[in-house]
Write an enzyme that holds these catalytic residues in place. Structure first.
Site, PDB file in Angstrom:
ATOM      1  N   CYS A  19      -9.264 -14.604  70.715  1.00 55.25           N
ATOM      2  CA  CYS A  19     -10.603 -13.608  70.525  1.00 55.25           C
ATOM      3  C   CYS A  19     -10.600 -12.907  72.105  1.00 55.25           C
ATOM      4  CB  CYS A  19     -11.763 -14.619  70.659  1.00 55.25           C
ATOM      5  SG  CYS A  19     -11.497 -15.543  69.013  1.00 55.25           S
ATOM      6  N   ARG A  77      -4.076  -9.083  72.440  1.00 61.28           N
ATOM      7  CA  ARG A  77      -4.030 -10.398  72.564  1.00 61.28           C
ATOM      8  C   ARG A  77      -3.973 -10.912  70.930  1.00 61.28           C
ATOM      9  NH1 ARG A  77      -7.389 -13.187  76.485  1.00 61.28           N
ATOM     10  NH2 ARG A  77      -8.305 -14.272  74.970  1.00 61.28           N
ATOM     11  N   TRP A 118     -10.080 -14.312  66.373  1.00 61.76           N
ATOM     12  CA  TRP A 118      -8.965 -14.667  66.015  1.00 61.76           C
ATOM     13  C   TRP A 118      -9.197 -15.708  65.150  1.00 61.76           C
ATOM     14  CZ3 TRP A 118      -5.801 -18.954  67.342  1.00 61.76           C
ATOM     15  CH2 TRP A 118      -4.383 -18.900  66.919  1.00 61.76           C
ATOM     16  N   ASN A 145     -16.007 -17.070  72.266  1.00 59.28           N
ATOM     17  CA  ASN A 145     -14.481 -17.553  72.362  1.00 59.28           C
ATOM     18  C   ASN A 145     -14.253 -19.075  72.209  1.00 59.28           C
ATOM     19  OD1 ASN A 145     -13.538 -14.805  72.306  1.00 59.28           O
ATOM     20  ND2 ASN A 145     -12.776 -14.964  74.349  1.00 59.28           N
ATOM     21  N   GLY A 146     -13.285 -19.510  71.742  1.00 56.80           N
ATOM     22  CA  GLY A 146     -13.226 -21.112  71.814  1.00 56.80           C
ATOM     23  C   GLY A 146     -13.760 -21.851  70.611  1.00 56.80           C
ATOM     24  N   GLU A 152      14.858 -21.073  72.930  1.00 56.94           N
ATOM     25  CA  GLU A 152      14.188 -19.752  73.199  1.00 56.94           C
ATOM     26  C   GLU A 152      14.392 -18.480  72.341  1.00 56.94           C
ATOM     27  OE1 GLU A 152      11.400 -19.171  74.445  1.00 56.94           O
ATOM     28  OE2 GLU A 152      11.402 -17.086  74.975  1.00 56.94           O
ATOM     29  N   LYS A 183      12.169 -16.215  69.791  1.00 60.88           N
ATOM     30  CA  LYS A 183      12.051 -15.122  69.689  1.00 60.88           C
ATOM     31  C   LYS A 183      12.225 -14.384  68.592  1.00 60.88           C
ATOM     32  CE  LYS A 183      10.131 -14.791  72.364  1.00 60.88           C
ATOM     33  NZ  LYS A 183      10.051 -15.876  73.611  1.00 60.88           N
ATOM     34  N   GLU A 242       9.409 -15.568  65.808  1.00 58.85           N
ATOM     35  CA  GLU A 242       8.052 -15.037  66.273  1.00 58.85           C
ATOM     36  C   GLU A 242       7.943 -13.601  65.542  1.00 58.85           C
ATOM     37  OE1 GLU A 242       8.337 -15.787  70.650  1.00 58.85           O
ATOM     38  OE2 GLU A 242       6.358 -15.965  70.393  1.00 58.85           O
ATOM     39  N   HIS A 261      25.233 -33.793  61.900  1.00 61.96           N
ATOM     40  CA  HIS A 261      24.055 -34.772  61.340  1.00 61.96           C
ATOM     41  C   HIS A 261      22.959 -34.330  60.417  1.00 61.96           C
ATOM     42  CE1 HIS A 261      26.111 -37.693  64.182  1.00 61.96           C
ATOM     43  NE2 HIS A 261      25.910 -36.676  64.903  1.00 61.96           N
ATOM     44  N   LYS A 269      -1.554 -14.117  72.030  1.00 62.14           N
ATOM     45  CA  LYS A 269      -1.002 -14.041  73.252  1.00 62.14           C
ATOM     46  C   LYS A 269      -1.368 -15.309  73.929  1.00 62.14           C
ATOM     47  CE  LYS A 269       1.414 -12.523  76.781  1.00 62.14           C
ATOM     48  NZ  LYS A 269       2.830 -12.899  76.440  1.00 62.14           N
TER      49      LYS A 269
END
Ligand code: G6P
Length: 606
Positions: free
Chosen positions: A2, A27, A74, A100-101, A479, A483, A486, A502, A601
């Site tokens: 948000c 964001r 969001w 927000n939150g 990583e 990427k 995402e 395994h 973000k």
């Protein structure tokens, strides 16, 4: 995540708020809305989806007025919808809020309010705040906010207006960030500075547990208990120029290309006479007798932590544990007072990382923050801060901040290794020289994008891609896989190469793409064995390997080269081709690269 913008001044508020929300689009959000005070009432306009949908509504029915608040949401409580979009108001429409939150006790508050006859129009936790304000209001919005905030627990930022006091906005910060932007005869409010950087560069930070009263003449800050706070303003270094795409198709690509410069910036001024961080003064002296290091982080920063662990263990001989912050905070960890906790976070605002960092501190650990954002909550919480100086990172998928974190960790490990007498001057000098060479080496990887474009064509049709490596190459593989998933939405999974047999080998079939990171010389032979195993099952092997490595050509179908470097530093270079591979694959698939679906973000909620 948000975003909040607020404005009081001579300009049409709608214009300023929309502009601010545009600046916060990076964001990630799923709906947007505005509330503007005019002629004794506050009018709201909001819409699910991207800002253009809100703009279409505002074109039909503009919101006149010179004071207002705006929000990009969001979704957390309640699906993305017009109804759940902010601002929210009480039943009279006189009190409006954006938030927000998360209000953690909102269910209890909601049933209490419903019991008292209050009707709810959304599924959000935010709406309880609007109703609470209406109930608590006795002629002073600030007092009503104070009382509402006392009743609503959680980590959030609340911004409120009422038609009964036009020209006044009241904001409360309960952990989630908020800043005030100061102008001439106008004042701004925002969750992030870029929202209002086009109007002002003069800022005041609202701290945790503070309330700010904003009018066109400025802001008055006080604590929740009513104690006035004298806060000095500061001038922001970032301007919106630096947050533009600078000719690149996406922020992500621009940020990938900034990496050579970022490496140099992170190192800048931090090496003297071949010694890393010689100038850094620790508040309580070097933690040379530290018995254990805890690294805590989320997402890409966690992967940086995995690399950091090896650096601290090899260069400083301190046993190091890396823990996801959301796991650590609930695991009753055995963190003691002879430990050092390194919290790694690009934004410095990730709720879980902050909570884990605070927990470590409560347990007596020294807290060191490695972050990109000056004045962020994490930076302010920590005993010491090492800034990464990567500059604003806009793309949701983190790239340059990751490289900067690795460089920062290496500097810290060298410094600690020196104070503990583990890393000798020669070894330090060599590594420092190598660190200095990484800018040019990273630039070499970036010079030719064709191999990545070509390979993207081969990956774009895959349903799963496996990433393997050993030791530090495994961290790079993690990583790389993150990427790809995402931004391309292709399933990608990383594992230590030795783990293939395994279970995962059962999934490897004709044409299955396997990306192998092959830079660790001590494990190279072992990695080749794994590659032969997947090759024998028909896998299409893409390897990231050093220039001049000819053996890899015998098992890999495609090789992405990086210049040779010290194995300890190879994750810094290996990240670059993996980022580009993900980027070009996502681009070929036409994905929303800078704002991938469902992601944000900065995750400032738990
Ligand atoms: C989000 C972002 C990731 C980031 C993670 C941690 O998930 O999308 O790119 O790695 O948060 O963020 P931080 O700001 O703490 O590094």
């Amino acid at each position: 995540m948000c975003g909040i913008v607020g404005y009081v001044g001579p300009r049409p508020a709608q214009e300023v708020l929309v502009h601010g929300l545009r600046r916060l689009e990076y964001r990630g959000y799923d709906s947007a809305g505005l509330a503007v005070a005019h002629n004794g009432s506050v009018a709201i306009s909001k819409a699910e989806g991207k800002l253009d949908r809100l703009l279409a509504r505002l074109e039909e029915a503009p919101l006149p007025g010179r004071a207002g608040i705006g929000h990009t949401r969001w979704a957390t409580h309640g699906a993305p919808s017009d109804r759940n979009a902010h601002p929210h108001s009480d039943n009279t429409g006189d009190f409006v809020v954006v938030h927000n939150g998360i209000v953690e006790n909102f269910r209890a508050l909601r049933s209490e309010l419903e019991g008292a006859g209050v009707g709810f129009r959304s599924e959000t936790d935010t709406e309880v705040l609007a109703h609470l304000l209406a109930l608590e209001y006795e002629g002073d919005l600030k007092e009503a906010v104070r009382r509402a905030v006392r009743r609503a627990s959680g980590a959030y930022a609340l911004v409120a207006m009422t038609s009964r006091e036009p020209g006044r906005i009241v904001a409360a910060r309960m952990i989630s960030p908020l800043v005030v932007g100061l102008g001439e005869g106008e004042t701004f409010l925002a969750s992030d500075m870029p929202a209002v950087l086009d109007y002002t560069r003069e800022f005041l930070i609202i701290e945790d547990g503070e309330i700010a009263e904003v009018t066109r003449d400025g802001a008055r800050i006080e604590t929740l208990e009513g104690r006035p706070v004298e806060r000095r303003s500061f001038t922001a270094e970032w301007d919106n120029e630096s947050v533009q795409k600078a000719g690149f198709a996406h922020f992500m690509l621009k940020e990938i290309h900034e990496q050579p410069e970022v490496i140099a910036r992170t190192l800048g001024g931090r090496i003297h006479g071949g010694k890393a961080l010689a100038d850094l003064s620790w508040a309580e002296g070097d933690p040379a007798d530290v018995q254990k290091i805890w690294i805590t982080a989320c997402g890409t920063a966690y992967h940086a932590g995995l690399v950091g662990r090896t650096m601290f263990e090899r260069l400083a001989a301190v046993p190091t544990e890396v823990a996801y912050a959301h796991e650590l905070r609930y695991s009753n960890p055995l963190i003691g007072d002879r430990s050092l906790t390194l919290a790694v976070s690009q934004s410095g605002e990730t709720a879980d990382t902050l909570a884990a960092a605070k927990l470590a501190r409560r347990r007596g650990s020294r807290l060191l923050a490695l972050t990109n954002v000056v004045g962020s909550s994490l930076a302010r919480e920590a005993d010491e801060v090492l800034y990464t100086w990567a500059g604003p990172e806009i793309s949701v998928a983190s790239t340059k901040a990751y490289l900067a974190m690795l460089v920062g960790e290496c500097l810290l490990a060298l410094r600690l290794g020196r104070s503990r007498g583990v890393t000798g001057p020669d070894q330090e000098r060599k590594l420092v020289e190598e660190l200095h060479s990484l800018s040019d080496k990273a630039a070499r990887v970036l010079a030719d994008q064709d191999p990545f474009r070509l390979l993207a064509g081969e990956l774009a049709g895959a349903s799963s891609v496996y990433y393997i490596g050993r030791g530090l190459d495994y961290a790079s593989a993690m990583e790389g896989a993150l990427k790809l998933k995402e931004i391309s939405y292709i399933h990608a999974e990383a594992m230590p190469a030795g783990e293939l047999k395994h279970g995962t080998l059962a999934l490897v079939d004709e044409g299955t793409p396997v990306v192998a990171v092959a830079t660790q010389q001590n494990l190279y032979g072992k990695l080749l064995l794994s590659l032969q195993e997947v090759k024998a099952r028909g896998a299409m092997v893409i390897a990231v390997a050093y220039e001049g490595d000819e053996e890899i050509d015998l098992v890999a179908d495609r090789v992405l080269r990086v210049p040779r470097t010290a194995d300890l530093l190879s994750p810094i270079l290996a990240a670059v081709p993996l980022q580009l591979l993900a980027y070009h694959t996502a681009r070929l698939l036409g994905r929303d690269i800078d704002q991938p679906r469902n992601l944000a973000k900065s995750v400032t909620v738990e």
